[in-house]
Write an enzyme that holds these catalytic residues in place. Structure first.
Site: not given
Ligand code: ARG
Length: 458
Positions: A277, A156
């Site tokens: 980036s 989970h």
């Protein structure tokens, strides 16, 4: 020389450039020209057995292969309707129209195309086994190199229990072996020769179909000419297998993206897999993994295209089926691209010491309490839960002990995982060996030898 294989009933065979490009397939099916040539040569040999073509003609066709293939590769891709027309055109040109114009006797492009595609796939996979071996080796070597490193198993997306990173890596290899098994099984459905099916009803020419199949390396002949010419479920099944394989790669990418992010910090990716980036100086983005992940949805799209292609088609050949090759070639392109990258991913990442929460030892503690205090698991579960609720740490068990405490054969116990590594090597060698042995008889060189033997004996 007329380039169409038909036309008598037509007042005009010319089409607009648009229509021609729309319905012709030469611009993409020329790729299967080598296999289509071999199928054509085999048909010629079957005609020789019936006394329709002379031995001399067969020898000449056999010897013309390189010239025919080169001409096809160099031809303008709008020059022919399809690869079948091109093969016959160039054989007629180099060997003679008396031979070339008789090659159509007792056969149709409808049976030829699926037989050639089957052979093409089987030969293609001959070259791919090395690529699969590289993937397997890189995954196993990553399990070896990272042996001893511990990361949390997430359920989970929450930290659950400590595991060996190698155990996680071997879980990928487990899935990979299953993919190889499925591909191996699916390739059997390509081991069928459809020659003799004609346009869909068979032919009055008594071709020795078993002989043609054996020549080409196929172990089976098709049992029903309508089924042969009107179905493509083996191609659909292959693309399904590619989709499952890319799903596995996508899961690997998902895991590594998450585990290597600064919030998790359990995996370090080499700069080789990342880019930066243009605006944010600090960024190292896991592009290789993100593009890997993108292949699964694309392959699912190809699978869906293949499934839907046959919907609404009545039995017998329809031209819709021609699009199967475009879907197949695109799907193959995508899966090869990602298969080439996977070894680089495994060679350029490693597990690192991250923050494994102390509460991941809770299950081990509960199991230990059951043994020591002889109480039920539910009671122990409650005791441990209450301890954690109070903010207490688990001190009785270390992470290393947690691993060693595991007893079941598939568990993360280091001794068992070590044995599993050896086991995985054997299993992958076995399945790759099986695929290689199965494919051997489709090699072009073996086909040539069989034709030469035939020519020697007549
Ligand atoms: N180019 C076709 C294909 O790939 C071959 C069969 C064409 N048959 C025909 N009658 N037009 O499916």
């Amino acid at each position: 020389m007329e380039k169409y294989l038909w036309g008598g009933v037509f007042s005009e065979t010319e089409k607009s450039e648009n229509i021609k490009r729309f319905i012709d397939s030469f611009h993409f099916d020329w790729i299967i020209c080598s296999e289509n040539f071999d199928i054509t040569l085999t048909h010629a040999v079957a005609l020789n057995k019936l006394g329709i073509l002379e031995k001399d003609a067969i020898v000449k066709i056999f010897e013309s292969k390189q010239k025919v293939i080169k001409s096809i590769q160099e031809a303008q891709k709008d020059e022919f309707e399809d690869v079948h027309s091109a093969i016959e055109f160039f054989i007629s040109k180099f060997v003679g129209e008396d031979v070339g114009f008789n090659l159509r006797l007792g056969r149709s492009r409808n049976e030829e195309v699926i037989s050639s595609t089957n052979l093409w796939i089987l030969r293609k996979f001959l070259n791919l086994k090395d690529m699969f071996k590289k993937i397997s080796d890189s995954v196993i070597s990553s399990a070896e190199k990272n042996f001893g490193k511990v990361v949390p198993l997430f359920t989970h997306t929450r930290q659950a229990q400590p595991i060996l990173f190698s155990h996680l890596v071997l879980s990928y290899h487990e899935g990979f072996i299953r993919c190889l098994e499925r591909i191996s099984d699916c390739l059997e459905r390509f081991d069928v020769c459809h020659l003799g099916s004609g346009a869909g009803a068979g032919t009055g020419v008594p071709l020795d179909v078993e002989f043609m199949a054996q020549m080409l390396g196929f172990s089976k002949i098709s049992q029903n000419s309508i089924d042969s010419t009107g179905r493509r479920d083996n191609i659909t099944e292959l693309i399904f297998n590619f989709a499952i394989l890319s799903e596995l790669f996508s899961k690997i990418a998902d895991d590594l993206i998450l585990l290597s992010s600064e919030n998790f910090g359990f995996v370090e990716l080499s700069d080789k897999l990342c880019t930066g980036s243009s605006m944010m100086p600090q960024k190292k983005n896991p592009d290789t993994l993100e593009v890997t992940r993108s292949k699964f949805p694309k392959l699912t799209g190809y699978l869906n295209s293949m499934l839907m292609l046959e919907k609404g088609l009545i039995s017998g050949y329809s031209k819709d089926l021609q699009e199967d090759k475009r879907i197949l070639f695109s799907a193959l392109h995508e899966i090869f691209e990602v298969c080439e990258i996977i070894p680089e991913v495994f060679l350029n990442m490693k597990a690192t010491e991250g923050n494994i929460h102390n509460y991941t030892l809770a299950t081990d503690l509960a199991e230990k309490i059951v043994q020591d205090k002889k109480i039920t698991y539910r009671e122990a579960h409650k005791l441990v839960g209450e301890k954690l609720k109070k903010g207490e740490k688990i001190k009785d068990i270390t992470i290393e002990e947690s691993l060693r405490l595991k007893r079941t054969p598939q568990s993360t116990n280091p001794n068992l995982v070590k044995n599993q590594i050896e086991n995985h090597k054997k299993r992958s060698d076995q399945i790759l060996g099986e695929i290689e042995r199965f494919l051997k008889r489709f090699e072009e060189a073996d086909f040539r030898k069989r034709i030469e033997d035939y020519l020697r004996n007549i």
